[in-house]
Design a protein around this motif. Structure first.
Motif, mmCIF file in Angstrom:
data_model
loop_
_atom_site.group_PDB
_atom_site.id
_atom_site.type_symbol
_atom_site.label_atom_id
_atom_site.label_comp_id
_atom_site.label_asym_id
_atom_site.label_seq_id
_atom_site.Cartn_x
_atom_site.Cartn_y
_atom_site.Cartn_z
ATOM 1 N N GLN A 65 0.840 -1.209 0.000
ATOM 2 C CA GLN A 65 0.000 0.000 0.000
ATOM 3 C C GLN A 65 0.870 1.253 0.000
ATOM 4 O O GLN A 65 0.549 2.247 -0.679
ATOM 5 C CB GLN A 65 -0.937 -0.029 1.217
ATOM 6 C CG GLN A 65 -2.016 -1.105 1.124
ATOM 7 C CD GLN A 65 -2.823 -1.239 2.396
ATOM 8 O OE1 GLN A 65 -2.395 -0.786 3.479
ATOM 9 N NE2 GLN A 65 -4.004 -1.889 2.283
ATOM 10 N N ASN A 66 1.967 1.231 0.774
ATOM 11 C CA ASN A 66 2.892 2.374 0.756
ATOM 12 C C ASN A 66 3.505 2.558 -0.625
ATOM 13 O O ASN A 66 3.726 3.694 -1.084
ATOM 14 C CB ASN A 66 4.001 2.191 1.779
ATOM 15 C CG ASN A 66 3.504 2.404 3.198
ATOM 16 O OD1 ASN A 66 2.423 2.970 3.406
ATOM 17 N ND2 ASN A 66 4.293 1.947 4.174
ATOM 18 N N TYR A 67 3.774 1.476 -1.279
ATOM 19 C CA TYR A 67 4.361 1.549 -2.625
ATOM 20 C C TYR A 67 3.387 2.210 -3.586
ATOM 21 O O TYR A 67 3.779 3.008 -4.455
ATOM 22 C CB TYR A 67 4.715 0.146 -3.113
ATOM 23 C CG TYR A 67 5.135 0.098 -4.561
ATOM 24 C CD1 TYR A 67 6.323 0.694 -4.991
ATOM 25 C CD2 TYR A 67 4.320 -0.527 -5.508
ATOM 26 C CE1 TYR A 67 6.689 0.649 -6.327
ATOM 27 C CE2 TYR A 67 4.679 -0.580 -6.838
ATOM 28 C CZ TYR A 67 5.874 0.018 -7.264
ATOM 29 O OH TYR A 67 6.238 -0.023 -8.594
ATOM 30 N N ALA A 68 2.080 1.933 -3.426
ATOM 31 C CA ALA A 68 1.079 2.524 -4.321
ATOM 32 C C ALA A 68 0.995 4.025 -4.133
ATOM 33 O O ALA A 68 0.749 4.775 -5.095
ATOM 34 C CB ALA A 68 -0.284 1.885 -4.064
ATOM 35 N N SER A 69 1.223 4.486 -2.895
ATOM 36 C CA SER A 69 1.114 5.929 -2.644
ATOM 37 C C SER A 69 2.423 6.664 -2.898
ATOM 38 O O SER A 69 2.418 7.801 -3.370
ATOM 39 C CB SER A 69 0.642 6.164 -1.209
ATOM 40 O OG SER A 69 1.578 5.614 -0.286
ATOM 41 N N THR A 70 3.558 6.037 -2.574
ATOM 42 C CA THR A 70 4.858 6.727 -2.714
ATOM 43 C C THR A 70 5.605 6.324 -3.969
ATOM 44 O O THR A 70 6.500 7.052 -4.399
ATOM 45 C CB THR A 70 5.752 6.398 -1.509
ATOM 46 O OG1 THR A 70 6.034 4.986 -1.502
ATOM 47 C CG2 THR A 70 5.084 6.795 -0.203
ATOM 48 N N ARG A 71 5.231 5.163 -4.531
ATOM 49 C CA ARG A 71 5.908 4.603 -5.707
ATOM 50 C C ARG A 71 7.417 4.449 -5.470
ATOM 51 O O ARG A 71 8.243 4.582 -6.364
ATOM 52 C CB ARG A 71 5.646 5.450 -6.951
ATOM 53 C CG ARG A 71 4.182 5.574 -7.246
ATOM 54 C CD ARG A 71 3.930 6.249 -8.576
ATOM 55 N NE ARG A 71 2.506 6.332 -8.837
ATOM 56 C CZ ARG A 71 1.956 6.774 -9.983
ATOM 57 N NH1 ARG A 71 2.773 7.167 -10.973
ATOM 58 N NH2 ARG A 71 0.656 6.818 -10.120
ATOM 59 N N GLU A 75 9.953 0.356 -0.960
ATOM 60 C CA GLU A 75 8.751 -0.264 -0.435
ATOM 61 C C GLU A 75 8.416 -1.542 -1.205
ATOM 62 O O GLU A 75 7.961 -2.536 -0.625
ATOM 63 C CB GLU A 75 7.588 0.722 -0.502
ATOM 64 C CG GLU A 75 7.728 1.932 0.400
ATOM 65 C CD GLU A 75 7.649 1.545 1.867
ATOM 66 O OE1 GLU A 75 7.134 0.449 2.183
ATOM 67 O OE2 GLU A 75 8.093 2.332 2.721
ATOM 68 N N ILE A 164 1.746 1.030 -12.158
ATOM 69 C CA ILE A 164 2.471 2.215 -11.685
ATOM 70 C C ILE A 164 3.605 2.561 -12.622
ATOM 71 O O ILE A 164 3.897 3.748 -12.868
ATOM 72 C CB ILE A 164 2.976 1.978 -10.258
ATOM 73 C CG1 ILE A 164 1.789 1.933 -9.277
ATOM 74 C CG2 ILE A 164 3.965 3.058 -9.831
ATOM 75 C CD1 ILE A 164 2.169 1.591 -7.857
ATOM 76 N N PRO A 171 -4.977 6.135 -12.591
ATOM 77 C CA PRO A 171 -5.304 6.159 -11.164
ATOM 78 C C PRO A 171 -6.461 5.239 -10.822
ATOM 79 O O PRO A 171 -6.490 4.623 -9.764
ATOM 80 C CB PRO A 171 -5.658 7.616 -10.907
ATOM 81 C CG PRO A 171 -4.940 8.374 -11.991
ATOM 82 C CD PRO A 171 -4.978 7.489 -13.201
ATOM 83 N N GLU A 175 -6.346 2.265 -8.114
ATOM 84 C CA GLU A 175 -7.286 2.249 -7.002
ATOM 85 C C GLU A 175 -8.033 0.918 -6.942
ATOM 86 O O GLU A 175 -8.282 0.354 -5.867
ATOM 87 C CB GLU A 175 -8.284 3.401 -7.152
ATOM 88 C CG GLU A 175 -9.255 3.549 -5.997
ATOM 89 C CD GLU A 175 -8.546 3.903 -4.696
ATOM 90 O OE1 GLU A 175 -9.067 3.538 -3.618
ATOM 91 O OE2 GLU A 175 -7.435 4.505 -4.739
ATOM 92 N N LEU A 178 -5.819 -1.688 -5.409
ATOM 93 C CA LEU A 178 -5.672 -1.512 -3.960
ATOM 94 C C LEU A 178 -6.898 -2.053 -3.229
ATOM 95 O O LEU A 178 -6.788 -2.628 -2.130
ATOM 96 C CB LEU A 178 -5.458 -0.037 -3.627
ATOM 97 C CG LEU A 178 -4.076 0.530 -3.988
ATOM 98 C CD1 LEU A 178 -4.035 2.044 -3.751
ATOM 99 C CD2 LEU A 178 -3.002 -0.168 -3.168
#
Length: 684
Positions: A65-71, A75, A164, A171, A175, A178
């Motif tokens: 999940q962190n990877y999806a937000s920070t790429r 992560e 990604i 997006p 989503e 996720l």
């Protein structure tokens, strides 16, 4: 036969059987406990592995999940490291489900799953052996379901990474992925609980099962321990009696041993001192037992000793003590006999009864006794003195020709000391070079020419001078010294005969006596071969003389030994023919070249017509079997004339030639050679 149907069972008669039962039960319990603890340990390992699995799965979702937000690539790598834990367990389970799993791959999968390498074998065994049990089936079902979601989670992570990394990432797609990952994470939580519940149930069941077994086994062990203690107490007295019997009895014959003999003798002496009566000790020794033991084997010797012990029990009266004090020596304590005539009658009866043959295997064996007798109080006042006196008297009986009994006399001590000194000197005579050979020529009766000689052993003692052979040959046989002495005689005689042949004193034969111990020596053939090669003598020039008793006592083994000797070319003669078994069967079966008629059948010719008939029959029989005949002990012209008429082949004796030293024999052989040369020049 004794009926043993009422004998107690082994576990009842021996406390050791109960000990083994007790130990077996304890061992089984220990094995069960070890197995159960191993089972519990394996379950603990699975519970611990599930904790690692659950934590790694949740951490993997968190990093994804962190990877999806920070790429962030970091992560993503953290996700891969965490997801590797459940994937490793998945690989191990998949391999264990195969019919023939590869344990190496199973280990690799479990280790990737964070499990300790020491727990892997137990986890593998638990899975394979108990997967049919209900709680294991539930746990495995949960594990398989969890693995399916882990694979879906890993696939979703791969799709997320692709979405990604696209130049124009969507997006909405990210989503959607996720949301899918969150759903997978939510579905894994109840599955993990199912797995933990199944293993917890298994742990509780195993513990309760082990506890029940231990509680049930405790009373059984207590009862068995009480029974064991009672049996040990009951058996202790029997064991003490058994130890007492072993300590005071001979193991081979079950007769009292020396220790018990001394005790009973001391007690008997106390009684006879008070009563002022006589007591006699018979010290018994088997004649030539060592020859039987060495030639026929120790098993046969032991059987002979047991039969001797049985006869002694049968012949002894109630109240007499019969003991075996070692080897072939027995002692009988005779009490309550009125006079020496009664004691003599008892000894005479033993000598007569023991001369009957013994059945050893499939053959009869004749053994005689030599008995020494000492009497209390005239020959000693204590047990040691009386036993020593009887022992001395026994050796005197042997010197008197064996197969008899002798009472102790004080003068016998002198002979005993002399015998011990002679035995000591004999043991060093060979190394000191005190032995020498005399040679008695053998004469061909038809021509009067010497055709061979017989080697006769002499002992030139530094103080006693020439010791008569009858004084030391039996002693050498008893002590075993006859074997090295006999080898020296063979080597010396062969070398001397080769020397005479090299001096052109005709092709003489040389005859050498072979003792019973030499005949029984397993190394006889190689030793004889070495001696013949070392001397350079033609093997056909050597004749080995063996007595009838030696040949017959070895039975079928004698055939093999004689054939081995014949195989190297030596000749075989039967010495002292007519005084032993005189069996016609062995003359036909054994590879014999000649027989030597014993001097006892020649001595009284022509006065004794019986001896003349026996000699005539022996010569005729031997010639019919194509055997050469040599007459021993020719002492006068009438005997030689008789032998010539009977066409006896050869003769030896003092009338012809006495035993001579080697130098004198050479002179005689030179004269013999001149006569032979003269005969060869006479025209036919």
């Amino acid at each position: 036969m004794e009926n043993n149907t009422d004998s107690p069972a082994p576990w009842r008669s021996s406390p050791f059987a109960i000990v083994w039962m007790f130990a077996a039960i304890v061992l089984c319990l220990m094995m069960l406990a070890s197995f159960s603890f191993g089972l519990l340990s394996s379950m603990r390992a699975y519970v611990g592995g599930e904790s690692l699995w659950s934590k790694a799965q949740k951490d993997a979702v968190f990093h994804l999940q962190n990877y999806a937000s920070t790429r962030s690539p970091h992560e993503l790598s953290q996700f891969r490291a965490e997801i590797a834990v459940p994937l490793g367990d998945h690989e191990a389970r998949t391999e264990m489900d195969k019919p023939n799993p590869d344990i190496r791959k199973v280990r690799q999968g479990f280790v990737r799953g964070g499990n300790h390498i020491d727990d892997v074998d137990g986890m593998f065994n638990l899975y394979r052996r108990f997967r049919w049990v209900s709680f294991m089936q539930r746990a495995i079902g949960a594990w398989k379901a969890g693995d399916r979601y882990i694979v879906q989670l890993d696939d979703a992570a791969t799709q997320l990474q692709r979405a990604i990394e696209l130049p124009a990432s969507s997006p909405a797609q990210i989503e959607s992925l996720l949301v899918e990952i969150s759903l997978i994470n939510e579905k894994l939580t109840p599955i993990e609980n199912q797995f933990v519940d199944a293993l917890s149930e298994a742990s509780r069941a195993t513990y309760q099962w082990l506890q029940a077994i231990m509680l049930a086994a405790t009373p059984a062990l207590l009862i068995l321990g009480i029974a064991l203690s009672m049996r040990i107490l009951q058996q202790r007295r029997r064991a003490d009696n058994r130890v007492q019997h072993i300590a005071f009895h001979d193991d081979l014959t079950s007769l009292p041993n020396r220790l018990m003999l001394i005790q009973r003798l001391d007690q008997a002496l106390s009684r006879h001192r008070r009563a002022g009566s006589h007591l006699a000790i018979l010290f018994i020794d088997l004649d030539r037992f060592k020859v039987i033991n060495d030639s026929l084997g120790h098993e046969v010797g032991d059987e002979l000793l047991r039969q001797v012990a049985d006869r002694l029990r049968t012949q002894s009266r109630e109240g007499d003590t019969v003991a075996r004090i070692g080897g072939d020596e027995f002692v009988v304590i005779i009490e309550n006999r009125e006079n020496l005539q009664d004691i003599s009658a008892c000894a005479r009866r033993l000598v007569e009864q023991f001369s009957a043959p013994y059945l050893l295997g499939n053959k009869d064996c004749h053994v005689t006794l030599s008995i020494g007798i000492s009497v209390f109080p005239s020959d000693g006042s204590d047990s040691q003195a009386l036993l020593k006196a009887a022992d001395v008297a026994m050796y005197r009986a042997k010197q008197m020709g064996r197969n008899n009994y002798q009472y102790y006399l004080p003068t016998m001590n002198v002979h005993t000391v002399e015998r011990l000194e002679l035995e000591s000197d004999l043991s060093h005579a060979l190394e000191r070079g005190e032995f020498l050979l005399h040679y008695q020529p053998q004469v061909q009766i038809k021509t009067g020419m010497i055709t061979g000689t017989e080697a006769l052993l002499r002992w030139n003692h530094p103080l006693r001078g020439l010791v008569p052979p009858l004084d030391f040959i039996p002693l050498a046989e008893e002590t075993g010294l006859i074997v090295p002495i006999g080898e020296w005689v063979l080597a010396t005689a062969c070398a001397q005969n080769k020397l005479w042949q090299d001096q052109r004193l005709t092709k003489l034969g040389i005859a050498v006596n072979l003792s019973a111990r030499q005949f029984a020596d397993s190394q006889l053939l190689p030793k004889l071969t070495d001696i013949i090669h070392a001397s350079g003598i033609d093997p056909s020039s050597l004749e080995l003389e063996i007595t009838e008793s030696v040949v017959m006592s070895h039975g079928e083994c004698a055939v093999a030994v004689l054939e081995q000797l014949k195989s190297i070319g030596v000749k075989i003669a039967i010495d002292d023919f007519g005084t032993g078994y005189s069996s016609l069967s062995y003359l036909k079966r054994f590879p014999i070249d000649s027989i030597k008629v014993d001097r006892t059948f020649i001595h009284d010719i022509p006065a004794d017509s019986g001896d003349m008939k026996i000699a005539h029959a022996i010569i005729a029989m031997a010639h019919a079997l194509r055997l050469k005949v040599v007459a021993e002990g020719v002492e006068n012209a009438e005997q030689l004339k008789f032998l010539r008429v009977q066409r006896c082949d050869a003769a030896q004796g003092y009338f012809l030639y006495p035993p001579l030293p080697a130098g004198e024999v050479a002179d005689v052989l030179k004269i013999n050679q001149r006569h032979l040369d003269a005969r060869s020049r006479v025209p036919a």
